[in-house]
Scaffold this motif. Structure first.
Motif, mmCIF file in Angstrom:
data_model
loop_
_atom_site.group_PDB
_atom_site.id
_atom_site.type_symbol
_atom_site.label_atom_id
_atom_site.label_comp_id
_atom_site.label_asym_id
_atom_site.label_seq_id
_atom_site.Cartn_x
_atom_site.Cartn_y
_atom_site.Cartn_z
ATOM 1 N N ASP A 27 -9.795 -54.295 -87.742
ATOM 2 C CA ASP A 27 -8.658 -54.821 -86.999
ATOM 3 C C ASP A 27 -7.801 -55.712 -87.900
ATOM 4 O O ASP A 27 -8.017 -55.798 -89.113
ATOM 5 C CB ASP A 27 -9.145 -55.575 -85.760
ATOM 6 C CG ASP A 27 -10.104 -56.715 -86.099
ATOM 7 O OD1 ASP A 27 -10.169 -57.125 -87.284
ATOM 8 O OD2 ASP A 27 -10.795 -57.196 -85.184
ATOM 9 N N ARG A 28 -6.835 -56.400 -87.307
ATOM 10 C CA ARG A 28 -5.893 -57.191 -88.106
ATOM 11 C C ARG A 28 -6.581 -58.350 -88.834
ATOM 12 O O ARG A 28 -6.165 -58.724 -89.937
ATOM 13 C CB ARG A 28 -4.758 -57.708 -87.224
ATOM 14 C CG ARG A 28 -3.849 -56.593 -86.747
ATOM 15 C CD ARG A 28 -2.529 -57.095 -86.189
ATOM 16 N NE ARG A 28 -1.723 -55.975 -85.728
ATOM 17 C CZ ARG A 28 -0.979 -55.228 -86.525
ATOM 18 N NH1 ARG A 28 -0.941 -55.479 -87.826
ATOM 19 N NH2 ARG A 28 -0.266 -54.216 -86.033
ATOM 20 N N SER A 29 -7.615 -58.917 -88.219
ATOM 21 C CA SER A 29 -8.308 -60.015 -88.900
ATOM 22 C C SER A 29 -8.993 -59.525 -90.172
ATOM 23 O O SER A 29 -9.010 -60.235 -91.185
ATOM 24 C CB SER A 29 -9.341 -60.652 -87.957
ATOM 25 O OG SER A 29 -10.380 -59.748 -87.621
ATOM 26 N N VAL A 30 -9.528 -58.302 -90.150
ATOM 27 C CA VAL A 30 -10.154 -57.720 -91.340
ATOM 28 C C VAL A 30 -9.086 -57.335 -92.360
ATOM 29 O O VAL A 30 -9.262 -57.547 -93.572
ATOM 30 C CB VAL A 30 -11.018 -56.501 -90.960
ATOM 31 C CG1 VAL A 30 -11.474 -55.744 -92.210
ATOM 32 C CG2 VAL A 30 -12.231 -56.945 -90.141
ATOM 33 N N VAL A 31 -7.975 -56.780 -91.896
ATOM 34 C CA VAL A 31 -6.888 -56.399 -92.806
ATOM 35 C C VAL A 31 -6.440 -57.589 -93.650
ATOM 36 O O VAL A 31 -6.207 -57.464 -94.861
ATOM 37 C CB VAL A 31 -5.697 -55.810 -92.017
ATOM 38 C CG1 VAL A 31 -4.468 -55.693 -92.910
ATOM 39 C CG2 VAL A 31 -6.068 -54.444 -91.445
ATOM 40 N N GLU A 32 -6.336 -58.742 -93.027
ATOM 41 C CA GLU A 32 -5.839 -59.930 -93.726
ATOM 42 C C GLU A 32 -6.741 -60.344 -94.896
ATOM 43 O O GLU A 32 -6.267 -60.890 -95.884
ATOM 44 C CB GLU A 32 -5.688 -61.095 -92.741
ATOM 45 C CG GLU A 32 -4.592 -60.904 -91.709
ATOM 46 C CD GLU A 32 -3.222 -60.718 -92.341
ATOM 47 O OE1 GLU A 32 -2.935 -61.373 -93.373
ATOM 48 O OE2 GLU A 32 -2.435 -59.913 -91.804
ATOM 49 N N VAL A 33 -8.041 -60.101 -94.760
ATOM 50 C CA VAL A 33 -8.987 -60.579 -95.792
ATOM 51 C C VAL A 33 -9.656 -59.426 -96.536
ATOM 52 O O VAL A 33 -10.533 -59.659 -97.371
ATOM 53 C CB VAL A 33 -10.075 -61.478 -95.152
ATOM 54 C CG1 VAL A 33 -9.445 -62.662 -94.461
ATOM 55 C CG2 VAL A 33 -10.963 -60.699 -94.179
ATOM 56 N N PHE A 34 -9.245 -58.179 -96.263
ATOM 57 C CA PHE A 34 -9.973 -57.021 -96.765
ATOM 58 C C PHE A 34 -10.118 -56.986 -98.286
ATOM 59 O O PHE A 34 -11.209 -56.711 -98.794
ATOM 60 C CB PHE A 34 -9.331 -55.730 -96.268
ATOM 61 C CG PHE A 34 -10.132 -54.496 -96.564
ATOM 62 C CD1 PHE A 34 -11.327 -54.247 -95.904
ATOM 63 C CD2 PHE A 34 -9.700 -53.574 -97.511
ATOM 64 C CE1 PHE A 34 -12.076 -53.115 -96.172
ATOM 65 C CE2 PHE A 34 -10.438 -52.440 -97.789
ATOM 66 C CZ PHE A 34 -11.626 -52.205 -97.123
ATOM 67 N N PRO A 35 -9.063 -57.254 -99.056
ATOM 68 C CA PRO A 35 -9.245 -57.216 -100.513
ATOM 69 C C PRO A 35 -10.327 -58.187 -101.001
ATOM 70 O O PRO A 35 -11.151 -57.840 -101.855
ATOM 71 C CB PRO A 35 -7.855 -57.602 -101.049
ATOM 72 C CG PRO A 35 -6.913 -57.171 -99.973
ATOM 73 C CD PRO A 35 -7.644 -57.471 -98.697
#
Length: 241
Positions: A19-27
């Motif tokens: 989700d968006r919370s994972v997208v923000e920290v994915f790298p």
């Protein structure tokens, strides 16, 4: 942005989603969680250059934020090649398009929001699944890999990166411990490691190393090898003759 998703105690740890919370920290998450990730991604671009064919499609299935897509775009230069990235997370696809568009190249890229089980693989010279198959339901994996083989042109390559396990428990435990030490060394606390494990255990079903080799052989690949491994993570190469 630093991955702190599981840094505080949670009353109930929900299943992991992109989700968006994972997208923000994915790298940050993937760099601190997957040993050898940078080497695998950069090498995917070089392998794509080796196996590219003019007038063909190149697929990145489960493209997330586009790391493998961009790596391939840096190296692919065959005439009339197109890279097609597919991911079922709208949040990932939205951010991926921004990343891809920021990298200028003559190689066209199309990023689709779709379930990779539902798309057609056709006229492909390169297909990549970079830590994606492990999130596909186990009963769907054989058919998906068969579809990839059938959609590849002769001389085409399938690059499959995964976390895997071993039937020998001594080996499995030793490599798993190395991975846990890797995460600790990268700043993850015991709470974060424990809660992430709880979140992901129902959505990421890991195959045995040898099961990957067997599946690739069963669908028709004759040339199969694990070309990179670091602890319990690695990448396979399968060439269609």
């Amino acid at each position: 942005m630093r991955d702190n998703i599981y840094a505080t105690p949670q009353d109930k740890v929900e299943d992991f989603t992109f989700d968006r919370s994972v997208v923000e920290v994915f790298p940050d998450m993937i760099q601190r969680s997957v040993p050898g990730y940078t080497t695998i991604v950069s090498s995917i671009g070089k392998l794509a250059k080796q196996f590219q064919q003019s007038n063909s499609n190149i697929y990145d299935l489960g493209c997330s934020l586009g790391a493998a897509t961009i790596s391939m775009r840096k190296f692919v230069d065959a005439d009339n090649c197109k890279i097609i990235g597919v991911d079922n997370s709208e949040a990932m696809v939205e951010r991926c398009r921004l990343h891809v568009n920021a990298f200028k190249s003559d190689i066209p890229v199309e990023i689709q929001c779709n379930d990779i089980n539902n798309i057609k693989i056709k006229n492909a010279s390169v297909v990549v699944m970079n830590f994606t198959l492990q999130f596909i339901a186990p009963e769907q994996r054989q058919a998906l890999v068969q579809k990839i083989f059938d959609g590849l042109k002769p001389g085409g390559v399938f690059i499959l990166s995964e976390k895997f396990r071993w039937q020998d428990e001594n080996i499995n435990n030793a490599l798993n411990d190395l991975h846990l030490d890797f995460k600790r060394a990268n700043g993850y606390s015991e709470l974060e490691i424990s809660q992430k494990r709880s979140a992901i255990e129902n959505v990421m079903k890991i195959d045995y190393h040898d099961a990957h080799i067997q599946r690739l052989n069963d669908v028709g690949f004759n040339s199969v090898s694990c070309w990179y491994q670091c602890f319990n993570f690695g990448s396979f190469i399968a060439i269609k003759s």
